[in-house]
Motif scaffolding. Structure first.
Motif, PDB file in Angstrom:
ATOM      1  N   LEU A  91       0.026   8.191 -41.397  1.00  0.00           N
ATOM      2  CA  LEU A  91       0.494   7.747 -40.091  1.00  0.00           C
ATOM      3  C   LEU A  91      -0.123   6.406 -39.710  1.00  0.00           C
ATOM      4  O   LEU A  91       0.565   5.523 -39.174  1.00  0.00           O
ATOM      5  CB  LEU A  91       0.164   8.802 -39.034  1.00  0.00           C
ATOM      6  N   ILE A  92      -1.391   6.217 -39.995  1.00  0.00           N
ATOM      7  CA  ILE A  92      -2.050   4.934 -39.708  1.00  0.00           C
ATOM      8  C   ILE A  92      -1.446   3.826 -40.565  1.00  0.00           C
ATOM      9  O   ILE A  92      -1.174   2.720 -40.076  1.00  0.00           O
ATOM     10  CB  ILE A  92      -3.576   5.060 -39.902  1.00  0.00           C
ATOM     11  N   VAL A  93      -1.225   4.106 -41.846  1.00  0.00           N
ATOM     12  CA  VAL A  93      -0.589   3.113 -42.728  1.00  0.00           C
ATOM     13  C   VAL A  93       0.814   2.795 -42.222  1.00  0.00           C
ATOM     14  O   VAL A  93       1.240   1.631 -42.214  1.00  0.00           O
ATOM     15  CB  VAL A  93      -0.561   3.632 -44.190  1.00  0.00           C
ATOM     16  N   HIS A  94       1.520   3.800 -41.741  1.00  0.00           N
ATOM     17  CA  HIS A  94       2.871   3.624 -41.212  1.00  0.00           C
ATOM     18  C   HIS A  94       2.861   2.699 -39.992  1.00  0.00           C
ATOM     19  O   HIS A  94       3.702   1.797 -39.875  1.00  0.00           O
ATOM     20  CB  HIS A  94       3.439   4.998 -40.855  1.00  0.00           C
ATOM     21  N   LEU A  95       1.905   2.915 -39.099  1.00  0.00           N
ATOM     22  CA  LEU A  95       1.804   2.063 -37.914  1.00  0.00           C
ATOM     23  C   LEU A  95       1.433   0.623 -38.274  1.00  0.00           C
ATOM     24  O   LEU A  95       1.958  -0.324 -37.686  1.00  0.00           O
ATOM     25  CB  LEU A  95       0.793   2.651 -36.934  1.00  0.00           C
ATOM     26  N   ILE A  96       0.534   0.449 -39.234  1.00  0.00           N
ATOM     27  CA  ILE A  96       0.162  -0.897 -39.680  1.00  0.00           C
ATOM     28  C   ILE A  96       1.361  -1.602 -40.315  1.00  0.00           C
ATOM     29  O   ILE A  96       1.604  -2.798 -40.081  1.00  0.00           O
ATOM     30  CB  ILE A  96      -1.043  -0.833 -40.647  1.00  0.00           C
ATOM     31  N   LEU A  97       2.139  -0.851 -41.112  1.00  0.00           N
ATOM     32  CA  LEU A  97       3.342  -1.429 -41.715  1.00  0.00           C
ATOM     33  C   LEU A  97       4.353  -1.829 -40.650  1.00  0.00           C
ATOM     34  O   LEU A  97       5.005  -2.876 -40.762  1.00  0.00           O
ATOM     35  CB  LEU A  97       3.976  -0.445 -42.693  1.00  0.00           C
ATOM     36  N   ALA A  98       4.498  -1.016 -39.616  1.00  0.00           N
ATOM     37  CA  ALA A  98       5.440  -1.334 -38.542  1.00  0.00           C
ATOM     38  C   ALA A  98       5.030  -2.609 -37.824  1.00  0.00           C
ATOM     39  O   ALA A  98       5.869  -3.498 -37.583  1.00  0.00           O
ATOM     40  CB  ALA A  98       5.526  -0.171 -37.556  1.00  0.00           C
ATOM     41  N   LEU A  99       3.752  -2.730 -37.499  1.00  0.00           N
ATOM     42  CA  LEU A  99       3.283  -3.945 -36.829  1.00  0.00           C
ATOM     43  C   LEU A  99       3.402  -5.162 -37.740  1.00  0.00           C
ATOM     44  O   LEU A  99       3.773  -6.250 -37.294  1.00  0.00           O
ATOM     45  CB  LEU A  99       1.839  -3.756 -36.359  1.00  0.00           C
ATOM     46  N   GLY A 100       3.077  -4.988 -39.019  1.00  0.00           N
ATOM     47  CA  GLY A 100       3.219  -6.095 -39.974  1.00  0.00           C
ATOM     48  C   GLY A 100       4.660  -6.521 -40.139  1.00  0.00           C
ATOM     49  O   GLY A 100       4.965  -7.721 -40.211  1.00  0.00           O
ATOM     50  N   LEU A 101       5.563  -5.567 -40.172  1.00  0.00           N
ATOM     51  CA  LEU A 101       6.987  -5.882 -40.312  1.00  0.00           C
ATOM     52  C   LEU A 101       7.495  -6.635 -39.089  1.00  0.00           C
ATOM     53  O   LEU A 101       8.246  -7.611 -39.222  1.00  0.00           O
ATOM     54  CB  LEU A 101       7.768  -4.586 -40.518  1.00  0.00           C
ATOM     55  N   ILE A 102       7.071  -6.222 -37.911  1.00  0.00           N
ATOM     56  CA  ILE A 102       7.461  -6.934 -36.696  1.00  0.00           C
ATOM     57  C   ILE A 102       6.938  -8.360 -36.723  1.00  0.00           C
ATOM     58  O   ILE A 102       7.655  -9.322 -36.407  1.00  0.00           O
ATOM     59  CB  ILE A 102       6.946  -6.176 -35.447  1.00  0.00           C
ATOM     60  N   GLY A 103       5.674  -8.524 -37.103  1.00  0.00           N
ATOM     61  CA  GLY A 103       5.088  -9.863 -37.155  1.00  0.00           C
ATOM     62  C   GLY A 103       5.771 -10.775 -38.163  1.00  0.00           C
ATOM     63  O   GLY A 103       6.052 -11.944 -37.868  1.00  0.00           O
ATOM     64  N   VAL A 104       6.079 -10.256 -39.349  1.00  0.00           N
ATOM     65  CA  VAL A 104       6.710 -11.082 -40.388  1.00  0.00           C
ATOM     66  C   VAL A 104       8.123 -11.480 -39.971  1.00  0.00           C
ATOM     67  O   VAL A 104       8.548 -12.616 -40.196  1.00  0.00           O
ATOM     68  CB  VAL A 104       6.708 -10.331 -41.743  1.00  0.00           C
ATOM     69  N   VAL A 105       8.837 -10.572 -39.340  1.00  0.00           N
ATOM     70  CA  VAL A 105      10.196 -10.904 -38.899  1.00  0.00           C
ATOM     71  C   VAL A 105      10.148 -11.971 -37.811  1.00  0.00           C
ATOM     72  O   VAL A 105      10.970 -12.896 -37.793  1.00  0.00           O
ATOM     73  CB  VAL A 105      10.930  -9.628 -38.421  1.00  0.00           C
ATOM     74  N   LEU A 106       9.184 -11.880 -36.914  1.00  0.00           N
ATOM     75  CA  LEU A 106       9.092 -12.880 -35.851  1.00  0.00           C
ATOM     76  C   LEU A 106       8.639 -14.237 -36.372  1.00  0.00           C
ATOM     77  O   LEU A 106       8.946 -15.268 -35.761  1.00  0.00           O
ATOM     78  CB  LEU A 106       8.139 -12.385 -34.757  1.00  0.00           C
ATOM     79  N   LEU A 107       7.921 -14.264 -37.483  1.00  0.00           N
ATOM     80  CA  LEU A 107       7.483 -15.541 -38.050  1.00  0.00           C
ATOM     81  C   LEU A 107       8.599 -16.287 -38.780  1.00  0.00           C
ATOM     82  O   LEU A 107       8.511 -17.500 -38.960  1.00  0.00           O
ATOM     83  CB  LEU A 107       6.330 -15.307 -39.027  1.00  0.00           C
ATOM     84  N   GLN A 108       9.639 -15.597 -39.169  1.00  0.00           N
ATOM     85  CA  GLN A 108      10.690 -16.238 -39.950  1.00  0.00           C
ATOM     86  C   GLN A 108      11.527 -17.161 -39.089  1.00  0.00           C
ATOM     87  O   GLN A 108      11.701 -16.947 -37.894  1.00  0.00           O
ATOM     88  CB  GLN A 108      11.580 -15.187 -40.608  1.00  0.00           C
ATOM     89  N   ARG A 109      12.078 -18.178 -39.742  1.00  0.00           N
ATOM     90  CA  ARG A 109      12.927 -19.143 -39.063  1.00  0.00           C
ATOM     91  C   ARG A 109      14.282 -18.514 -38.823  1.00  0.00           C
ATOM     92  O   ARG A 109      14.824 -17.826 -39.678  1.00  0.00           O
ATOM     93  CB  ARG A 109      13.083 -20.394 -39.941  1.00  0.00           C
ATOM     94  N   SER A 110      14.845 -18.780 -37.652  1.00  0.00           N
ATOM     95  CA  SER A 110      16.139 -18.221 -37.310  1.00  0.00           C
ATOM     96  C   SER A 110      17.240 -18.964 -38.049  1.00  0.00           C
ATOM     97  O   SER A 110      17.302 -20.191 -38.035  1.00  0.00           O
ATOM     98  CB  SER A 110      16.359 -18.316 -35.806  1.00  0.00           C
ATOM     99  N   GLU A 111      18.137 -18.224 -38.681  1.00  0.00           N
ATOM    100  CA  GLU A 111      19.277 -18.841 -39.362  1.00  0.00           C
ATOM    101  C   GLU A 111      20.429 -19.016 -38.392  1.00  0.00           C
ATOM    102  O   GLU A 111      21.247 -19.897 -38.562  1.00  0.00           O
ATOM    103  CB  GLU A 111      19.708 -17.991 -40.557  1.00  0.00           C
ATOM    104  N   GLY A 112      20.543 -18.150 -37.391  1.00  0.00           N
ATOM    105  CA  GLY A 112      21.511 -18.322 -36.326  1.00  0.00           C
ATOM    106  C   GLY A 112      22.961 -18.267 -36.747  1.00  0.00           C
ATOM    107  O   GLY A 112      23.808 -18.844 -36.086  1.00  0.00           O
ATOM    108  N   GLY A 113      23.292 -17.595 -37.826  1.00  0.00           N
ATOM    109  CA  GLY A 113      24.674 -17.551 -38.266  1.00  0.00           C
ATOM    110  C   GLY A 113      25.565 -16.699 -37.387  1.00  0.00           C
ATOM    111  O   GLY A 113      26.751 -16.966 -37.245  1.00  0.00           O
ATOM    112  N   GLY A 114      25.001 -15.686 -36.755  1.00  0.00           N
ATOM    113  CA  GLY A 114      25.806 -14.753 -35.987  1.00  0.00           C
ATOM    114  C   GLY A 114      26.375 -15.341 -34.716  1.00  0.00           C
ATOM    115  O   GLY A 114      27.522 -15.132 -34.374  1.00  0.00           O
TER     116      GLY A 114
END
Length: 120
Positions: A6-29
């Motif tokens: 569960l702790i690893v799961h929560l760390i992965l969730a926070l890491g996934l949120i952070g990595v997605v927010l760091l990415q540049r927006s492609e804005g195709g939609g």
């Protein structure tokens, strides 16, 4: 074991949120953002953040499935009543009495008494 996953799961969730927010927006939609000069290609080059996003997403899904399996094994064969310590109430076999047919009909004019006494 379940707490560690569960702790690893929560760390992965926070890491996934952070990595997605760091990415540049492609804005195709919505037709905005992006940029990128030159011809638009059908497939964008995979960046390090994109690869990291896939790795974190796969690990997140694996921990989700593992937690689901562990929870199902722990809960198999028990009910909430068993966990509370009380026993389940016994179902009664008595059948309620059925009303007679006259009770189901509205009262007739003969059955009703006048509410106001008549003055003679």
């Amino acid at each position: 074991m379940e707490n560690v996953i569960l702790i690893v799961h929560l760390i992965l969730a926070l890491g996934l949120i952070g990595v997605v927010l760091l990415q540049r927006s492609e804005g195709g939609g919505l037709g905005m953002g992006g940029g990128g000069g030159g011809a638009m290609t059908g497939r964008a080059a995979a960046t390090a953040l994109g690869k990291l996003t896939w790795i974190l997403a796969i690990a997140f899904i694996c921990t989700s499935i593992t937690l689901t399996i562990l929870a199902a094994q722990k809960a198999s064969g028990t009910s909430v009543i068993d966990r509370l310590g009380g026993s389940a109430p016994q179902a009664e076999e008595t059948v309620p009495a059925l009303p007679s047919g006259s009770d189901l009909l509205p009262p007739s004019a003969d059955d009703t008494a006048p509410l106001v006494p008549k003055a003679d």
